[in-house]
Motif scaffolding. Structure first.
Motif, mmCIF file in Angstrom:
data_model
loop_
_atom_site.group_PDB
_atom_site.id
_atom_site.type_symbol
_atom_site.label_atom_id
_atom_site.label_comp_id
_atom_site.label_asym_id
_atom_site.label_seq_id
_atom_site.Cartn_x
_atom_site.Cartn_y
_atom_site.Cartn_z
ATOM 1 N N GLN A 1 0.680 -1.236 0.102
ATOM 2 C CA GLN A 1 0.132 -0.035 0.006
ATOM 3 C C GLN A 1 0.741 1.282 0.135
ATOM 4 O O GLN A 1 0.554 2.257 -0.506
ATOM 5 C CB GLN A 1 -1.065 -0.105 1.225
ATOM 6 C CG GLN A 1 -2.128 -1.040 1.006
ATOM 7 C CD GLN A 1 -2.725 -0.938 2.647
ATOM 8 O OE1 GLN A 1 -2.167 -1.277 3.680
ATOM 9 N NE2 GLN A 1 -3.954 -1.129 2.487
ATOM 10 N N ARG A 2 2.091 1.238 0.562
ATOM 11 C CA ARG A 2 3.048 2.247 0.694
ATOM 12 C C ARG A 2 3.125 3.032 -0.709
ATOM 13 O O ARG A 2 3.137 4.319 -0.665
ATOM 14 C CB ARG A 2 4.223 1.842 1.382
ATOM 15 C CG ARG A 2 5.095 3.072 1.614
ATOM 16 C CD ARG A 2 6.481 2.746 2.035
ATOM 17 N NE ARG A 2 6.449 1.836 3.362
ATOM 18 C CZ ARG A 2 6.347 1.999 4.637
ATOM 19 N NH1 ARG A 2 6.275 3.470 4.925
ATOM 20 N NH2 ARG A 2 6.296 1.413 5.553
ATOM 21 N N GLN A 3 3.257 2.325 -1.639
ATOM 22 C CA GLN A 3 3.547 2.973 -3.303
ATOM 23 C C GLN A 3 2.238 3.777 -3.463
ATOM 24 O O GLN A 3 2.377 4.746 -4.426
ATOM 25 C CB GLN A 3 3.996 1.762 -4.241
ATOM 26 C CG GLN A 3 2.348 1.295 -4.288
ATOM 27 C CD GLN A 3 2.984 -0.064 -5.466
ATOM 28 O OE1 GLN A 3 4.293 -0.116 -5.839
ATOM 29 N NE2 GLN A 3 2.179 -0.949 -5.622
ATOM 30 N N HIS A 4 1.116 3.614 -2.967
ATOM 31 C CA HIS A 4 -0.046 4.357 -3.329
ATOM 32 C C HIS A 4 -0.179 5.646 -2.575
ATOM 33 O O HIS A 4 -1.276 6.213 -2.780
ATOM 34 C CB HIS A 4 -1.475 3.529 -3.428
ATOM 35 C CG HIS A 4 -1.249 2.326 -4.154
ATOM 36 N ND1 HIS A 4 -1.126 2.325 -5.662
ATOM 37 C CD2 HIS A 4 -0.926 0.917 -3.991
ATOM 38 C CE1 HIS A 4 -0.964 1.059 -6.101
ATOM 39 N NE2 HIS A 4 -0.796 0.271 -5.033
ATOM 40 N N LEU A 5 0.281 5.739 -1.616
ATOM 41 C CA LEU A 5 0.415 7.011 -0.741
ATOM 42 C C LEU A 5 0.987 8.192 -1.245
ATOM 43 O O LEU A 5 1.685 8.098 -2.114
ATOM 44 C CB LEU A 5 0.894 6.650 0.640
ATOM 45 C CG LEU A 5 0.570 5.561 1.562
ATOM 46 C CD1 LEU A 5 1.379 5.440 2.798
ATOM 47 C CD2 LEU A 5 -0.830 5.877 1.925
ATOM 48 N N PRO A 6 0.414 9.226 -0.914
ATOM 49 C CA PRO A 6 1.240 10.619 -1.185
ATOM 50 C C PRO A 6 2.658 10.425 -0.617
ATOM 51 O O PRO A 6 2.996 10.062 0.375
ATOM 52 C CB PRO A 6 0.299 11.752 -0.606
ATOM 53 C CG PRO A 6 -0.895 11.202 -0.492
ATOM 54 C CD PRO A 6 -0.679 9.632 -0.305
ATOM 55 N N GLU A 7 3.305 10.981 -1.446
ATOM 56 C CA GLU A 7 4.786 11.130 -1.054
ATOM 57 C C GLU A 7 5.082 11.482 0.548
ATOM 58 O O GLU A 7 5.983 11.002 1.243
ATOM 59 C CB GLU A 7 5.598 12.147 -2.026
ATOM 60 C CG GLU A 7 7.272 12.076 -1.686
ATOM 61 C CD GLU A 7 7.792 10.823 -2.406
ATOM 62 O OE1 GLU A 7 8.802 10.626 -1.748
ATOM 63 O OE2 GLU A 7 7.399 10.343 -3.252
ATOM 64 N N GLU A 8 4.483 12.587 0.970
ATOM 65 C CA GLU A 8 4.598 12.942 2.337
ATOM 66 C C GLU A 8 4.191 12.061 3.324
ATOM 67 O O GLU A 8 4.489 12.162 4.564
ATOM 68 C CB GLU A 8 4.041 14.300 2.479
ATOM 69 C CG GLU A 8 2.488 14.356 2.390
ATOM 70 C CD GLU A 8 1.873 14.766 0.735
ATOM 71 O OE1 GLU A 8 0.703 14.914 0.716
ATOM 72 O OE2 GLU A 8 2.901 14.470 0.044
ATOM 73 N N LEU A 9 3.322 11.037 2.993
ATOM 74 C CA LEU A 9 2.848 10.094 4.174
ATOM 75 C C LEU A 9 3.807 8.553 4.034
ATOM 76 O O LEU A 9 3.552 7.980 4.914
ATOM 77 C CB LEU A 9 1.327 9.610 3.822
ATOM 78 C CG LEU A 9 0.466 10.953 3.972
ATOM 79 C CD1 LEU A 9 -1.021 10.360 3.421
ATOM 80 C CD2 LEU A 9 0.738 11.474 5.313
ATOM 81 N N ARG A 10 4.443 8.561 2.842
ATOM 82 C CA ARG A 10 5.219 7.124 2.767
ATOM 83 C C ARG A 10 6.124 7.027 3.665
ATOM 84 O O ARG A 10 6.223 5.798 4.281
ATOM 85 C CB ARG A 10 5.833 7.162 1.338
ATOM 86 C CG ARG A 10 4.890 7.000 0.268
ATOM 87 C CD ARG A 10 5.589 6.819 -1.045
ATOM 88 N NE ARG A 10 4.576 7.162 -2.063
ATOM 89 C CZ ARG A 10 4.890 7.390 -3.231
ATOM 90 N NH1 ARG A 10 6.226 7.479 -3.912
ATOM 91 N NH2 ARG A 10 3.983 7.477 -4.448
ATOM 92 N N ALA A 11 7.128 7.896 4.167
ATOM 93 C CA ALA A 11 8.396 7.590 4.982
ATOM 94 C C ALA A 11 7.831 7.125 6.291
ATOM 95 O O ALA A 11 8.400 6.019 6.982
ATOM 96 C CB ALA A 11 9.181 8.792 4.941
ATOM 97 N N ASP A 12 6.906 7.951 6.934
ATOM 98 C CA ASP A 12 6.637 7.314 8.298
ATOM 99 C C ASP A 12 5.350 6.345 8.277
ATOM 100 O O ASP A 12 4.899 6.035 9.547
ATOM 101 C CB ASP A 12 5.904 8.653 9.043
ATOM 102 C CG ASP A 12 7.047 9.767 9.079
ATOM 103 O OD1 ASP A 12 8.189 9.255 9.340
ATOM 104 O OD2 ASP A 12 6.709 11.018 9.368
ATOM 105 N N ALA A 13 4.832 5.904 7.233
ATOM 106 C CA ALA A 13 3.771 4.797 7.335
ATOM 107 C C ALA A 13 4.168 3.507 7.880
ATOM 108 O O ALA A 13 5.405 3.084 7.761
ATOM 109 C CB ALA A 13 3.182 4.690 5.962
ATOM 110 N N VAL A 14 3.282 2.768 8.613
ATOM 111 C CA VAL A 14 3.620 1.967 9.568
ATOM 112 C C VAL A 14 2.722 0.544 9.233
ATOM 113 O O VAL A 14 1.588 0.866 8.899
ATOM 114 C CB VAL A 14 3.536 2.087 11.153
ATOM 115 C CG1 VAL A 14 3.689 0.654 11.910
ATOM 116 C CG2 VAL A 14 4.296 3.167 11.534
#
Length: 67
Positions: A39-52
């Protein structure tokens, strides 16, 4: 939208739901919660790094306590 909840079984149910729905959880002021890494690849760039990625209610509880 869930604004108040208790820890334990409800968080396990939330994790099961997001997995079945292929959903993500956006909690204000917290990292985005993912059901799986894909799912990470579908997130906006600003949300990707911290996603868990969460696999159990205890994972969600840990993330929410750190916010």
């Amino acid at each position: 939208m869930i604004s108040r909840f208790s820890a334990g079984a409800i968080l396990d149910t939330l994790v099961r739901y997001i997995g079945l729905a292929d959903a993500v959880v956006l909690a204000p002021g917290c990292p985005t919660l993912l059901a799986h890494e894909g799912q990470r690849q579908h997130l906006p760039e600003e949300l990707r790094a911290d996603a868990v990625v969460v696999q159990a209610g205890a994972d969600v509880e840990r993330v929410l306590r750190s916010c």
